[in-house]
Design an enzyme around this catalytic site. Structure first.
Site, PDB file in Angstrom:
ATOM      1  N   TYR A  63       0.839  -1.207   0.000  1.00 64.09           N
ATOM      2  CA  TYR A  63       0.000   0.000   0.000  1.00 64.09           C
ATOM      3  C   TYR A  63       0.869   1.250   0.000  1.00 64.09           C
ATOM      4  CZ  TYR A  63      -3.627   3.339   1.347  1.00 64.09           C
ATOM      5  OH  TYR A  63      -4.487   4.421   1.374  1.00 64.09           O
ATOM      6  N   LYS A  91       1.039   4.173  -2.982  1.00 57.99           N
ATOM      7  CA  LYS A  91       0.697   5.581  -2.753  1.00 57.99           C
ATOM      8  C   LYS A  91       1.909   6.497  -2.934  1.00 57.99           C
ATOM      9  CE  LYS A  91      -3.717   5.225  -1.970  1.00 57.99           C
ATOM     10  NZ  LYS A  91      -4.730   5.865  -2.846  1.00 57.99           N
TER      11      LYS A  91
END
Length: 283
Positions: free
Chosen positions: A162, A166
């Site tokens: 994750y 990002k």
């Protein structure tokens, strides 16, 4: 600097991925309330249909469309663009907002890594590359808003896939804005939305009620609009627990790991905990 009142207006068109819930749906409601035509793209037929019906009550049936879209698929995004252009003619706001967050570790199953990258990173890249050229060519002012995360900047331990996805959104959006501002005659700008703790389907877990520390999606969108009015690129959102100065110091410390040649993620390193706490408390 573009006046966003020239963008968020009647007859203009907004496309929001991940638009059936959370921040995406709050943004869709805001755009619909400004009289814009709105296209929401998401997975989940009933959820998408319910969101569309709520938007139609705000903007009228003729100004709302909902398209089941898998942002992990370039073909699906291209089909979304064709459908939107056929219905509304052009796009003025693209909000690449769809995201997922299954837990990962460095050696966790490959499928979780692949899915996170496909949605969180390639969904943003392919969404931009699909819609961007025609947004530039129609010659009217517009925005591309990509939803990032503070975890893509401070990269805390836990869920590395994750964080990496990002971090990629941040780097991509910075490069995008640089290219857009150097495009002769271009009237499209890019912006990086960096939410704080927001109570959404992605973050709520087993909780039925919003924690006191969290913002609502609507608060986040209100802050986003205020930031866009100022012309901000980095839309760094606080929440009810973390004020902006704390975020700024956390980000400065993370960058300082390189400058000071500290161990990576030293904020969570046993030898640097007290130093970070002192840094955070500096006036």
């Amino acid at each position: 600097m573009t006046n966003i009142q020239d963008i968020f207006k009647k007859s203009n068109v907004a496309v929001i991925t991940g638009g059936a819930s959370g921040i995406g749906f709050a943004a869709a409601k805001y755009f619909a309330g400004r009289g814009m035509s709105v296209a929401i793209a998401d997975l989940g037929g009933d959820r998408l249909a319910d969101a569309a019906n709520e938007l139609k009550a705000i903007a009228g049936e003729e100004n709302v469309m909902a398209v089941e879209t898998d942002v992990a698929s370039r073909d699906s995004l291209e089909a979304l663009e064709r459908a939107v252009l056929q219905r509304f003619g052009r796009v003025h706001v693209l909000m690449n907002n769809a995201g997922i967050g299954p837990e990962t570790s460095i050696f966790s199953p490959q499928a979780n890594w692949d899915n996170i990258f496909a949605v969180n990173l390639m969904g943003v890249i392919n969404g931009t590359r699909t819609f961007g050229p025609k947004m530039l060519s129609h010659g009217e002012p517009g925005l591309i808003i990509n939803t990032g995360s503070k975890q893509g900047i401070t990269t805390p331990p836990g869920n590395p896939a994750y964080n990496i996805s990002k971090a990629g959104v941040k780097v991509f959006t910075e490069a995008l804005q640089h290219e857009l501002r150097n495009t002769e005659g271009g009237k499209i700008s890019a912006h990086l939305l960096i939410p704080g703790f927001v109570f959404t389907g992605l973050t709520k877990g087993d909780r039925a009620e919003k924690p006191a520390a969290a913002w609502t999606p609507e608060q986040t969108v209100d802050f986003m609009v205020e930031s866009l009015e100022r012309g901000d690129f980095y839309i760094l959102c606080p929440d009810n627990d973390v004020a902006r100065p704390v975020d700024e110091r956390r980000m400065a410390w993370a960058a300082g790991d390189i400058i000071e040649n500290r161990p990576p993620l030293s904020r969570w390193h046993k030898d640097y905990g007290d130093k970070f706490k002192a840094f955070l408390e500096q006036k």
